[in-house]
Design an enzyme around this catalytic site. Structure first.
Site, short mmCIF file in Angstrom:
data_model
loop_
_atom_site.label_atom_id
_atom_site.label_comp_id
_atom_site.label_asym_id
_atom_site.label_seq_id
_atom_site.Cartn_x
_atom_site.Cartn_y
_atom_site.Cartn_z
N GLU A 59 0.83 -1.21 0.00
CA GLU A 59 0.00 0.00 0.00
C GLU A 59 0.86 1.25 0.00
OE1 GLU A 59 -2.13 -2.91 2.90
OE2 GLU A 59 -0.12 -2.61 2.07
N SER A 180 21.17 -40.98 -11.12
CA SER A 180 19.90 -40.23 -11.06
C SER A 180 19.91 -38.97 -11.94
CB SER A 180 19.60 -39.83 -9.61
OG SER A 180 20.62 -39.00 -9.10
N ARG A 196 12.00 -22.92 -6.57
CA ARG A 196 12.91 -22.52 -5.49
C ARG A 196 12.85 -21.00 -5.27
NH1 ARG A 196 18.48 -25.80 -7.04
NH2 ARG A 196 17.71 -27.93 -6.62
N ASP A 212 24.16 -36.70 -3.10
CA ASP A 212 24.04 -35.86 -4.29
C ASP A 212 24.93 -34.62 -4.26
OD1 ASP A 212 22.16 -37.69 -5.01
OD2 ASP A 212 20.44 -36.34 -4.91
N GLY A 309 15.27 -36.62 0.53
CA GLY A 309 15.03 -37.83 -0.29
C GLY A 309 13.82 -38.60 0.17
#
Length: 377
Positions: A59, A180, A196, A212, A309
């Site tokens: 505002e 993967s 994200r 990973d 995971g």
């Protein structure tokens, strides 16, 4: 005073305010993402979005823009379309309700009351007492979806949580050898980076952090990026000190949530690298995930994107903490010796299975993206 707006005009300007609010997702926590449009005689005088970090409010931004462009007098008799109740308390800035009153706004169209106990109807009451016509309810469900995180943190004491899964047609996330990258294609990965960017925190389990070595940052061609807090549910503080998360903790914040009794030397090592650590209640060797989410809420996190995971995903589902599932399905089949997207839930009957309803489905490159919300029907 401006003539009465038609329902179609009200809907048009509220959609514009909603679009402005959506731009602020992932940028304003712990505040809500709010959009505001000031209109008189069918013309937008000023538009505002909650600024990065939560101040100034939408505002205030819209009022300043309108005054700069058209002068103070133009605001008298105007209508304010604001996606959440204007604040009525003194915080980092003066109350937005008082600013709208002082500007001479004649009408407020606002879908939803702010559940923050410092506001919670007081903004509407102040405006109405000053003679402003206050109309509520228009597109309230759309506002609830945009601000699901803020509303969840305020009303339930935990952030809104989206579980992101990327799996093959048979629900696998890796081959039997552990390969993967990449299950899904490039366009799906761009979509994840957009998700994200709209989250306040990205959450993974310790196993994913070890296997990973992810960055969990936002990468893409966007001019202004606010990186989310990177969170590891890491009961024993096993986050590798030589991994990418720890190595970049001073540039992009990393929080390791661990149980009481985690090794003090591991905590000291990670904190020396810039990793924040916080103890939450444990359940054996695992974390109490509800307490972990409460800790994130206390830190001002509205929206969490969980990226794995399988054990963390099943734990969140079993605890009833997943609000949405964002599923990317790749046109591949790995077979039963591959790694499943979900660890065991220990269900004996279908009636006990967590239920989700389909909200949308669309192709993303060569993959399929579907969004599911908690609750059957």
């Amino acid at each position: 005073m401006a003539g009465p707006a038609t329902p179609a005009e009200d809907a048009r300007w509220m959609r514009a305010a909603l679009a402005l609010a959506a731009r602020a997702l992932g940028r304003v926590a712990p505040n809500p993402a709010v959009g505001a449009v000031l209109v008189r005689d069918g013309r937008a005088l000023g538009r505002g979005t909650t600024a990065d970090g939560g101040r100034p409010h939408a505002e205030a931004v819209a009022l300043a823009q309108a005054r700069d462009r058209y002068g103070v007098a133009a605001l008298r008799g105007a209508t304010a379309y604001v996606t959440l109740e204007p604040c009525a308390h003194h915080g980092g800035t003066p109350p937005c309700a008082a600013a709208l009153i002082e500007a001479g706004i004649a009408r407020l169209v606002c879908p939803l009351e702010d559940p923050d106990p410092r506001v919670s109807g007081r903004g509407f009451a102040a405006l109405a007492a000053a003679g402003v016509a206050v109309e509520t309810g228009l597109m309230a469900e759309e506002v609830r979806q945009i601000n699901a995180g803020f509303l969840s943190r305020t009303e339930r004491g935990r952030p809104h949580l989206t579980l992101k899964l990327a799996a093959t047609l048979d629900g696998r996330i890796a081959t039997r050898a552990g390969e993967s990258r990449w299950i899904t294609g490039a366009r799906a990965r761009v979509r994840v980076h957009m998700m994200r960017a709209e989250a306040d925190a990205v959450l993974i389990g310790a196993g994913t952090a070890r296997s990973d070595d992810p960055m969990l940052d936002v990468r893409g061609p966007w001019p202004r990026v606010m990186q989310p807090l990177r969170v590891v549910a890491d009961g024993g503080l096993s986050l590798p000190a030589d991994g990418r998360l720890a190595a970049t903790a001073r540039q992009i914040p990393v929080l390791a949530l661990h149980r009481n009794g985690a090794p003090a030397e591991r905590r000291a090592t990670l904190e020396a690298l810039g990793v924040r650590t916080q103890a939450v209640r444990g359940r054996g060797r695992l974390l109490d995930l509800e307490d972990a989410l409460r800790a994130l809420a206390a830190a001002g996190v509205n929206r969490v994107l969980c990226e794995g995971g399988g054990r963390l995903a099943s734990g969140l589902l079993a605890a009833g903490l997943v609000d949405e599932i964002a599923l990317f399905t790749a046109g591949k089949v790995i077979g039963g010796d591959g790694t499943p997207a979900m660890a065991a839930l220990g269900l004996d009957g279908l009636a006990a299975a967590p239920g989700f309803r389909l909200l949308s489905v669309e192709p993303v490159g060569g993959d399929l993206f579907s969004l599911w919300r908690c609750g059957e029907g």
